[in-house]
Design an enzyme around this catalytic site. Structure first.
Site, mmCIF file in Angstrom:
data_model
loop_
_atom_site.group_PDB
_atom_site.id
_atom_site.type_symbol
_atom_site.label_atom_id
_atom_site.label_comp_id
_atom_site.label_asym_id
_atom_site.label_seq_id
_atom_site.Cartn_x
_atom_site.Cartn_y
_atom_site.Cartn_z
ATOM 1 N N CYS A 160 -11.287 -2.893 11.592
ATOM 2 C CA CYS A 160 -10.525 -1.661 11.373
ATOM 3 C C CYS A 160 -10.104 -1.554 9.908
ATOM 4 C CB CYS A 160 -9.300 -1.663 12.273
ATOM 5 S SG CYS A 160 -8.143 -0.315 11.990
ATOM 6 N N TYR A 218 11.896 18.367 -3.878
ATOM 7 C CA TYR A 218 10.885 17.889 -2.925
ATOM 8 C C TYR A 218 11.613 17.402 -1.667
ATOM 9 C CZ TYR A 218 7.590 17.917 -6.871
ATOM 10 O OH TYR A 218 6.813 18.289 -7.943
ATOM 11 N N GLN A 234 9.112 10.638 7.377
ATOM 12 C CA GLN A 234 8.959 9.250 6.961
ATOM 13 C C GLN A 234 8.315 8.446 8.094
ATOM 14 O OE1 GLN A 234 9.449 8.023 3.992
ATOM 15 N NE2 GLN A 234 10.486 9.756 3.034
ATOM 16 N N CYS A 236 6.354 7.129 -3.352
ATOM 17 C CA CYS A 236 5.372 6.384 -2.566
ATOM 18 C C CYS A 236 4.251 5.869 -3.464
ATOM 19 C CB CYS A 236 4.801 7.266 -1.451
ATOM 20 S SG CYS A 236 3.990 8.770 -2.051
ATOM 21 N N CYS A 281 -3.521 -8.460 15.548
ATOM 22 C CA CYS A 281 -4.316 -7.366 16.124
ATOM 23 C C CYS A 281 -5.759 -7.801 16.342
ATOM 24 C CB CYS A 281 -4.274 -6.154 15.191
ATOM 25 S SG CYS A 281 -5.199 -4.731 15.831
#
Length: 409
Positions: free
Chosen positions: A63, A273, A246, A367, A57
């Site tokens: 970034c 959840y 997701q 996560c 990139c």
């Protein structure tokens, strides 16, 4: 200063033999760095690692979105898996760690893009810079699905009318669905009454020009051509505005396949959840499922989607705060398999009830390995065995790692 890099730390920065952190460096490298204290900035790589690759990139390094594009795939993934192993070890947990599922470039279907004033026709759009609130305007994004990358010019036009109030700092939460692009906008100042009728009209016209499926502002519909829909197993789900999905379809499929295999033979399943049904509909092909989540719009979307998937075992769903009002062990007395997929804070309160219950198998999705390890310790202390963990590298080139696991009595 010159520094010899010995390892990569948890947030992706290299660490020197003198304990100084230098971003965008790799083990075995000698580098020149600038700054003061224990956090420096990279000036030059004097001796490069054989694992160093050319970042794909042009925005990398400025970034704030990616931290590890300079690292070859194999050692990068091995580092993530080792971090997961060490996190589990902090809670004295040992288990089989399966080979990781790795996200591919150009597969991310959700982006959060920050907008800043530009002109009447286009806004500035991109990601926040490293360690800064400044904006890095992007022209390409190698993590994003090509359809989202191609939509960047239209998204700049969409954002231009959002700056009537000087305090507005909009974020466009962009999701690619099967029926088109869905945009939920946050950060528009509301104290002055929100957007004017003229600005709303311009917003809707530009959404129509781009053929977006829907545009909402903090969940309130500003433009709707068709409901943004995704397939979750056998069901077609109309996503609620700003709803969770997701980040990549590949990661969802891998986790769902793991969950289905782990739940085989169940007679009753709890999906805790559950969101809008990522696992619910697939699990309902095995046994009746009771689904619970704190987000009422997600539960409503899941309930509506049941009609799109005939032939499943029964699905019941309820909107329920699983922190303040977890599903109790007594309510789980007829359940033999439970799945939990909480936000980053984990599921301590719900896990305590699972530990008290007679549930035979628990499938844990997370996560955040740190809160997962805390919750896993609670289950293991209650007599469960952590059989295996599958790492999921869903957030490519970031330090984050996700996982899915199975516990059995």
């Amino acid at each position: 200063m010159e520094a010899a890099i010995v390892e990569v730390a948890g947030e992706g920065d290299g660490v020197s033999d003198r304990g100084v952190y230098v971003p965008f460096t790799l083990p075995g490298e000698r580098v020149r760095a600038t700054g003061a204290g224990d956090r420096r900035e990279l000036l030059e790589v004097l001796e490069a690692s054989a694992e160093r690759v050319t970042p794909p990139c042009p925005h990398f390094g400025v970034c704030g979105g990616c931290a590890l594009q300079h690292w070859a795939d194999a050692p990068y993934l091995a580092w993530k898996v080792e971090r997961l192993r060490k996190t589990l070890a902090l809670q004295h947990l040992e288990t089989e760690i399966l080979p990781p599922t790795a996200a591919r470039p150009h597969t991310r279907r959700r982006l959060a893009l920050h907008a800043r004033p530009g002109g009447r026709e286009v806004a500035r759009l991109g990601y926040k810079a490293r360690k800064s609130w400044s904006l890095v305007e992007i022209s390409v994004c190698p993590i994003a699905d090509p359809a989202l990358e191609a939509a960047l010019p239209a998204l700049r036009r969409l954002a231009a009318p959002l700056f009537e109030h000087p305090k507005s700092a909009p974020t466009l939460h962009v999701t690619l669905t099967q029926t088109g692009i869905d945009v939920d906008i946050s950060g528009v100042e509301r104290k002055s009454g929100g957007l004017s009728a003229d600005a709303r009209m311009t917003l809707a016209e530009r959404a129509a020009e781009a053929d977006f499926a829907r545009v909402t502002i903090d969940g309130e519909v500003a433009y709707l051509a068709r409901h943004p829909s995704v397939r979750m197993g056998p069901a077609i789900v109309d996503l609620p505005a700003g709803g969770f999905l997701q980040a990549t379809a590949d990661a969802e499929a891998a986790m769902a396949a793991f969950a289905v295999e782990a739940a085989r033979g169940a007679t009753r399943i709890a999906d805790l959840y559950c969101g809008a049904g990522t696992f619910t509909f697939r699990l309902a092909a095995i046994a009746p499922v009771h689904a619970a989540d704190f987000t009422a719009p997600a539960i409503a979307a899941l309930s509506r989607a049941v009609a799109s998937a005939p032939g499943l075992h029964g699905i019941t769903a309820e909107a329920r705060d699983l922190v303040r009002r977890p599903v109790l062990a007594e309510e789980l007395r007829k359940t033999d398999v439970a799945l939990f997929d909480p936000p980053r804070a984990g599921a301590a309160e719900q896990t305590a009830e699972l530990a008290r219950s007679k549930v035979a198998r628990v499938i844990g999705v997370s996560c955040n390995p740190a809160t997962f390890a805390r919750d896993a310790r609670m289950l293991v202390d209650a007599g469960f065995r952590l059989e295996k963990v599958a790492p999921i590298d869903q957030f490519l080139w970031s330090p984050h790692i996700e996982l899915i696991s199975i516990f059995s009595r």
